[in-house]
Design an enzyme around this catalytic site. Sequence first.
Site, mmCIF file in Angstrom:
data_model
loop_
_atom_site.group_PDB
_atom_site.id
_atom_site.type_symbol
_atom_site.label_atom_id
_atom_site.label_comp_id
_atom_site.label_asym_id
_atom_site.label_seq_id
_atom_site.Cartn_x
_atom_site.Cartn_y
_atom_site.Cartn_z
ATOM 1 N N THR A 195 16.422 42.660 16.992
ATOM 2 C CA THR A 195 16.522 42.727 15.534
ATOM 3 C C THR A 195 17.430 43.865 15.084
ATOM 4 O OG1 THR A 195 14.322 41.766 15.295
ATOM 5 C CG2 THR A 195 15.140 43.028 13.439
ATOM 6 N N TYR A 226 18.756 46.518 27.945
ATOM 7 C CA TYR A 226 17.524 47.278 27.744
ATOM 8 C C TYR A 226 16.268 46.415 27.785
ATOM 9 C CZ TYR A 226 17.143 45.889 22.812
ATOM 10 O OH TYR A 226 16.993 45.167 21.666
ATOM 11 N N GLY A 247 7.677 51.631 17.274
ATOM 12 C CA GLY A 247 7.057 51.589 18.595
ATOM 13 C C GLY A 247 7.896 52.257 19.659
ATOM 14 N N TRP A 248 9.204 51.996 19.649
ATOM 15 C CA TRP A 248 10.099 52.674 20.599
ATOM 16 C C TRP A 248 9.978 54.194 20.448
ATOM 17 C CZ3 TRP A 248 11.758 49.697 24.240
ATOM 18 C CH2 TRP A 248 12.316 48.436 24.023
ATOM 19 N N ASP A 283 28.737 53.749 19.801
ATOM 20 C CA ASP A 283 30.070 54.284 19.527
ATOM 21 C C ASP A 283 30.979 53.164 19.040
ATOM 22 O OD1 ASP A 283 32.318 55.822 19.355
ATOM 23 O OD2 ASP A 283 32.525 56.193 21.500
ATOM 24 N N ASP A 334 14.880 53.003 17.298
ATOM 25 C CA ASP A 334 14.920 52.376 18.618
ATOM 26 C C ASP A 334 15.607 53.271 19.652
ATOM 27 O OD1 ASP A 334 15.526 50.839 16.229
ATOM 28 O OD2 ASP A 334 15.601 49.028 17.423
ATOM 29 N N ARG A 355 8.686 47.445 15.719
ATOM 30 C CA ARG A 355 9.112 47.782 17.086
ATOM 31 C C ARG A 355 10.001 49.016 17.105
ATOM 32 N NH1 ARG A 355 10.458 42.932 19.676
ATOM 33 N NH2 ARG A 355 12.696 43.137 19.401
ATOM 34 N N ASP A 373 21.600 51.608 23.715
ATOM 35 C CA ASP A 373 20.930 50.460 24.327
ATOM 36 C C ASP A 373 21.349 50.274 25.782
ATOM 37 O OD1 ASP A 373 19.661 49.936 21.938
ATOM 38 O OD2 ASP A 373 20.846 48.163 21.444
ATOM 39 N N HIS A 409 23.764 55.490 17.214
ATOM 40 C CA HIS A 409 23.166 54.354 17.908
ATOM 41 C C HIS A 409 24.174 53.689 18.844
ATOM 42 C CE1 HIS A 409 19.958 51.567 18.654
ATOM 43 N NE2 HIS A 409 20.732 50.536 18.383
#
Length: 392
Positions: A358, A65, A242-243, A158, A169, A239, A112, A156
């Site tokens: 992070t 990503y 931000g995403w 699997d 994110d 961030r 991601d 987020h």
Amino acid sequence: MRRRRLRTALTTLALAAVTLVTVPAAAPPPTGPSTAQGPDRDWSVAMVDSTMARYTPSTIGGWSYPVGLYLYGQYLTYRRTHDARYLAYIKSYVDRFVGADGSIGQSFNSLDSMQAGRLLVILHHETGEARYRTAARKILDRLATYPRTDDGGFWHADTASRAHQLWSDGVYMVNPFLVEYGAEFGESGSTDAEAVRQLAVYGGHLQVANGLLRHAYDESKSVSWADPDTGLAPEHWCRAVGWYSMALVNVLDAVPADQPRRPRLLAILRKLAAGLEKYQDPATGRWFQVIDKGGRSDNWTETSCSSMFTYALSRGAERGYLAPRYAAVARRGYQGVLAKLSVGSDGRTELADISVGTNVGDYAYYVARTRAVNDFHGLGAFLIMNEQLRGD
């Protein structure tokens, strides 16, 4: 159809010609002064040329990503400049992973891993080659079986360590892809509905009273960072927020005015914008690594999230999603990010104070993260922001 075939033929010829000359060889560094930025320089072009000078499409990194984010920013620069080298570079990178039959060696078991799928849609749009559609379809098919929370939010990843978790994110990793896939392939009804559902579910869990979003939420409330009552992570990592802010604007740009969940997304954005305005650093115009704790001496202003917020606020004000005053908040953010940009003695751009990748953690963890120079998280966010605001 005839016009599409002509465009495809011309694009293919241009890519072939440029590839023979410049790819995979790195582009030369930009020329210019070795001091900080001047008002007339095209900073998107300077940054893309600098990055192409540092990396070839083979050495820029694997399917990921951060690289996908950077190359999306490069594509925005290509769309404005029509410099065919930029598109050829993106194509050369993607073609490392996509076979002639559209096969792609990715399992897509995390959000991601899906973000760079935007490049597949872009290349189908630019070249008309069916193999990119085949590869992109694998992401959509994976989402059909992908694990979700009880109210429908995509986990987020699997994996056992990410089970039942929503990270702020994650919405950027999949939802811009969804609406762009739908627009390119005539499936917007279903892809738009999924994208707005995800943003609404995530926002419902993660946004708190101050307008900001927590980094993550654990439905099971069992992971070490989760509050036992709410399931929320303890901090507002910049961030991650931000995403979410960029994904929100991207999806609002794509979905029709009568989309049923659109009012909910606008409400989330307006509440978030108020929080961002409140916590913007008055001294620099940027935002802090832990957004709401700028008064602590060890906290620091972070460049990638500042670019993301600047973009989202500017775009939101421009499109009427937000009150006009947010354009001024964005302009302060833009000047703050430009202050972190410089040109080295080699003529290449340098962008400082970018947090490395992070996980979810506590305050001490976030402020101790490495402050990198030219990390792709920051370069991609900068290009997206700069293409939005460079004319202001």
